[in-house]
Structure formats: structure tokens, C-alpha cells
Design a protein around this motif. Structure first.
Motif, short mmCIF file in Angstrom:
data_model
loop_
_atom_site.label_atom_id
_atom_site.label_comp_id
_atom_site.label_asym_id
_atom_site.label_seq_id
_atom_site.Cartn_x
_atom_site.Cartn_y
_atom_site.Cartn_z
N THR A 39 8.43 1.36 5.15
CA THR A 39 7.53 0.98 4.33
C THR A 39 7.20 1.92 3.16
OG1 THR A 39 5.77 2.16 5.36
CG2 THR A 39 6.31 -0.26 5.89
N MET A 41 5.40 4.53 3.22
CA MET A 41 4.04 5.00 3.45
C MET A 41 3.82 6.13 4.01
SD MET A 41 2.40 1.56 4.82
CE MET A 41 0.60 2.11 5.03
N ALA A 45 -1.45 7.80 5.86
CA ALA A 45 -1.60 6.09 5.81
C ALA A 45 -1.13 5.76 7.24
CB ALA A 45 -1.00 5.49 4.79
N THR A 321 1.17 -2.63 6.11
CA THR A 321 1.96 -3.05 4.87
C THR A 321 1.72 -2.00 3.68
OG1 THR A 321 0.16 -4.36 4.40
CG2 THR A 321 2.07 -5.46 5.49
N ASN A 322 2.74 -1.85 2.82
CA ASN A 322 2.44 -1.06 1.70
C ASN A 322 2.17 -1.94 0.71
OD1 ASN A 322 4.51 -2.61 0.78
ND2 ASN A 322 6.16 -0.88 0.95
N ALA A 323 2.16 -1.21 -0.63
CA ALA A 323 1.65 -2.34 -1.55
C ALA A 323 2.23 -3.56 -2.04
CB ALA A 323 1.66 -1.27 -2.84
N ASP A 324 3.42 -3.61 -1.55
CA ASP A 324 4.45 -4.64 -1.84
C ASP A 324 4.32 -5.67 -0.61
OD1 ASP A 324 5.26 -3.88 -4.36
OD2 ASP A 324 6.74 -2.44 -3.36
N SER A 327 6.26 -4.43 5.88
CA SER A 327 5.77 -3.77 7.15
C SER A 327 6.93 -3.59 7.87
CB SER A 327 4.93 -4.41 8.12
OG SER A 327 5.12 -5.75 8.50
#
Length: 446
Positions: A39, A41, A45, A321-324, A327
């Protein structure tokens, strides 16, 4: 050759598989690192995803339910009447082969009817059979009792196929399939039937020779000395009061009748536990005796209480999940979607679900993670909703064979550790994996 392979699996597992709690810790580290790579991240986070209310503490309700499955089931089984009933079934086994075959057969049927009931019933029956057939390999017997769990999601308590009956919405699209296209589809029934017929004999074929057989520890099977009670004080009289006992049973059985009258034959985990508790109260015939039976059974739930929060944390990192919206779970699922065709998507969905389930060992969690990916992919290729959903369901149940998460209640009842049974369950994993891959290839071509 087969027995040599089985013995090899057992030796490897006994040598390398750590305690179930350490296994959960190792998985935590692996997923922490893997999720950051997948991800992008950062560690902070991901640490938050692990320890927050949706992560580490996200399965508190479910953890309590599973602890109660073990405690209520064990307390019910300790009643005299229940012991006699289990003993009657166990008396059908007179040798090692019959012990393994009967245990596996009963476990498969019970788990197909309801997974919570099957988990407890199989372990209790195995323990009772071990009292009568002392020469049977005890770890294999308990592994046989647990092996029936490999078809739970293809049965009446399968959360994914039952969810599709009323319709499940993903990204604004409702996916739906009647039960005749999922649980009662001919291919699903054939696969379940093959497991029911073949697995008891596969389990027996793994039985070690006399030199390597691990017989049950006699201390685990010693008949408990029945407690004697002195009824001297008013408090004692209340604790043993048949009136209070009867009033409580009226409440319990009254609700059970109401539930089935309004909900039909719908066995969720809560009503299964309620049934176990009510049957235990009824069979013990005494409130004080039941309280003591619960106290005796509670120690076996230690593994569930300690380990389930860690698996909740693992699930939290898997779905973070990231900004997009990416996951680790979605990366795994999308990989299999991208290499699939119309014919192979169901089989590859099964394999993807098996991998994800190893880290997200929950039917509901599996569905929440993979449903939004697999269902649209299947629909885009013209694959029936029921087929795609059942591929995910089979994958969810498949890798339970090498995931200690679900085995903990059975192991608690049996007094064994995960490493004692996992070597045998690797063979069951391979057998059901080959069966399901072939089954979903055939189903995909229909």
C-alpha cells in the motif's frame, strides 16, 4: 508412500510450527511488513490499523462468542445424560479404523449442518471415542474431528451463500443467487459428497504404525469425581432450588421456541450458544452443578481469549487502505483476477480466497474483503453470482486446515496444541485443494 508423506508432514510441523500464539505473532509481523509494501503506507499508519478499534479490538464480540462455544459446549457434554449419548455413538467404534472413520463422518455432517455445532460435537465425540479405543492415534483422531470444518461454508450455515439469497450490494450493484445456485448446486453437492465419503478413509490411511502412535494421555480421560454438595444454609437451598432452575428453563426454552417460530431454521452463532447453554442447564438439572461445570470448562477458552485479538489486528492491517483504496488483501485478489479467464476465474477466486483467509480467518471478513473485487469481476465475465460467491466460500474454508484460529476451541476441549494436529491437516488441505480446483474448473465450464 502415502504414509511416508504423512509422517514427513507431521515431523516438519512438529519441528517448525511454534505455539499457536507465537504463530499469530509471526503472522502479525509478516502482514505488517507486507501491507506497507503493498500500500505504500508508513509504519505509523499501519500500527494504527493494527491496534485501533477496527483492528485489535474489532473481534471482541466474536471472541466472546467463540469462547462461549467452547465453554457452553464442554459444560453441556459434562452432564451425565450427554455423556451417555456420546458414549452410545462412540461405542460403535471398536478399532482404530472405525474410530477415525466414525469421527470424521460425524464431523463432516455436523459442520455441514452448522459450523459452531460441528466444531464442538466433533471434538467431544473424538474424546469419548478415545476412551474406548485406547490404541488410536489421539492427535490424528482430533485432527479428524476438526477436518469436517473444511466444508462448513458449503453448508447450511455458510454466511456467503446465505447472504446472496437476500442480495448483497457492492459499489451500488446488488448480487443475488438462490440457494439452488449455491449450497444446493449439483457441483457443490458432489464436492461435499466426495469429502464425506473419501475423507474418513484418507484420515485413516494416515494412521501411524504402532511404534509411532501417540495414544491419549490417560489423565485427559480420567473420569471426574462427581461433586457432593452439602445443603445446610438458606443460600445452599437457593443454589439447589428446583423452582429457580425450572423458572430459568421456562425463560430459556420459551425464547428458543419463539426464535424458531419467527426466524425458521436459521442457526446463527448466538442461537447455537443459547441452545448449548439451555441444554446444559436442562441436563445438569441443578443451577449449582451447572455453575461448577462452567467453571471447569472456562480454562479451555484461554487460547481464544488471548489469540483472537491478534488475528483481529492482522485483519485490520490486511484491509487497511491507502488514499487510492488499495489494501494488501485487494492486491492479492486483483492479482488472481488479472490472470484469469472466464473458465479459470472461479478456480483462481478459490485460490485467492484461500490465501486471504490464511490472514483473515473469518467468513464475514473474507466476504467483506473479496466480495467487492471478485463479484464485479465475475459479473463482467458473465459468470453466475452463485458460482463466484461459492468459489470465495470454498477458499475461505479451505485454509482453515492450516490456520490455528478456528481449531482453538477443538484443541481446548482435546487438551492438545496446534502442532499436534497440523501435520495431518496439511494432507487434508492438499486433498480438498485438488478437489476444489477440479470442481470449480468443471463448474466454470458448465
Amino acid at each position: 508412500m502415502f504414509k511416508k508423506f504423512t509422517n514427513g508432514c507431521v515431523r516438519v510441523v512438529n519441528r517448525w510450527l511454534p505455539d499457536a500464539f507465537l504463530f499469530a505473532v509471526i503472522l502479525t509481523i509478516v502482514v505488517f511488513l507486507g501491507a506497507m509494501v503493498a500500500t505504500g503506507m508508513g509504519p505509523v499508519a499501519m500500527l494504527n490499523a493494527w491496534g485501533n478499534d477496527k483492528g485489535f479490538w474489532g473481534l471482541l464480540s466474536f471472541s466472546m462468542q467463540m469462547a462461549l462455544v467452547l465453554v457452553f459446549g464442554s459444560a453441556m457434554a459434562s452432564a451425565k445424560v450427554c455423556k451417555k449419548g456420546l458414549g452410545a455413538i462412540a461405542s460403535l467404534a471398536h478399532n482404530n479404523k472405525q474410530a477415525i472413520v466414525i469421527t470424521t463422518f460425524v464431523s463432516v455432517i455436523c459442520c455441514w449442518v452448522n459450523w459452531g455445532f460441528g466444531l464442538v460435537a466433533g471434538a467431544l465425540l473424538a474424546k469419548e471415542i478415545a476412551k474406548r479405543v485406547r490404541t488410536v492415534d489421539y492427535p490424528l483422531l482430533i485432527a479428524s474431528a476438526y477436518s469436517g470444518f473444511v466444508i462448513w461454508h458449503a453448508g447450511f450455515s455458510g454466511s456467503i451463500p446465505l447472504d446472496l439469497v437476500k442480495g448483497k450490494e457492492f459499489a451500488g450493484v446488488v448480487y443475488q443467487a438462490p440457494i439452488t445456485e449455491t449450497i444446493f448446486h449439483p457441483v457443490n453437492l458432489v464436492m461435499v459428497l466426495i469429502v464425506l465419503i473419501a475423507m474418513p478413509f484418507i484420515n485413516y490411511a494416515m494412521h501411524p504404525d504402532k511404534e509411532h502412535t501417540i495414544c491419549v494421555d490417560p489423565a485427559l480421560l480420567e473420569a471426574e469425581t462427581e461433586r457432593t454438595y452439602k445443603i445446610e444454609t438458606p443460600a445452599d437451598k437457593m443454589e439447589h432450588s428446583k423452582i429457580l432452575w425450572a423458572i430459568l428453563l421456562v425463560f430459556c426454552w420459551g425464547y428458543i421456541v419463539y426464535y424458531f417460530a419467527t426466524e425458521g431454521f436459521k442457526l446463527g452463532l448466538n442461537i447455537v450458544n443459547f441452545l448449548f447453554m439451555t441444554l446444559g442447564l436442562t441436563l445438569h438439572g441443578n443451577l449449582r452443578k451447572y455453575v461448577d461445570a462452567i467453571a471447569d470448562a472456562a480454562g479451555g477458552a484461554a487460547g481464544v481469549l488471548l489469540q483472537f485479538p491478534f488475528y483481529a489486528g492482522i485483519m485490520g492491517m490486511m484491509v487497511a487502505t491507502n488514499a487510492d483504496g488499495v489494501s494488501l488483501a485487494s492486491v492479492i485478489s486483483n492479482f488472481f483476477v488479472n490472470i484469469s479467464t472466464t473458465t479459470t476465474l472461479p478456480m483462481l477466486s478459490f485460490l485467492a480466497a484461500g490465501i486471504v483467509n490464511f490472514f483473515v480467518p473469518s467468513g464475514g471478513g473474507q466476504w467483506a474483503v473479496q466480495g467487492p473485487i471478485m463479484m464485479p469481476a465475475g459479473a463482467a465475465q458473465g459468470i453466475p453470482d452463485g458460482l463466484t460467491a461459492m468459489a470465495v466460500a470454498w477458499g475461505d474454508q479451505w485454509t482453515n486446515m492450516i490456520q490455528p484460529f478456528w481449531a482453538l476451541p477443538a484443541l481446548g476441549i482435546a487438551g492438545l496444541s496446534a502442532r499436534d494436529v497440523m501435520g495431518y491437516l496439511v494432507v487434508i488441505l492438499l486433498f480438498t485443494g485438488i478437489l476444489a480446483c477440479g470442481g470449480f474448473l468443471v463448474w466454470g465450464m458448465l
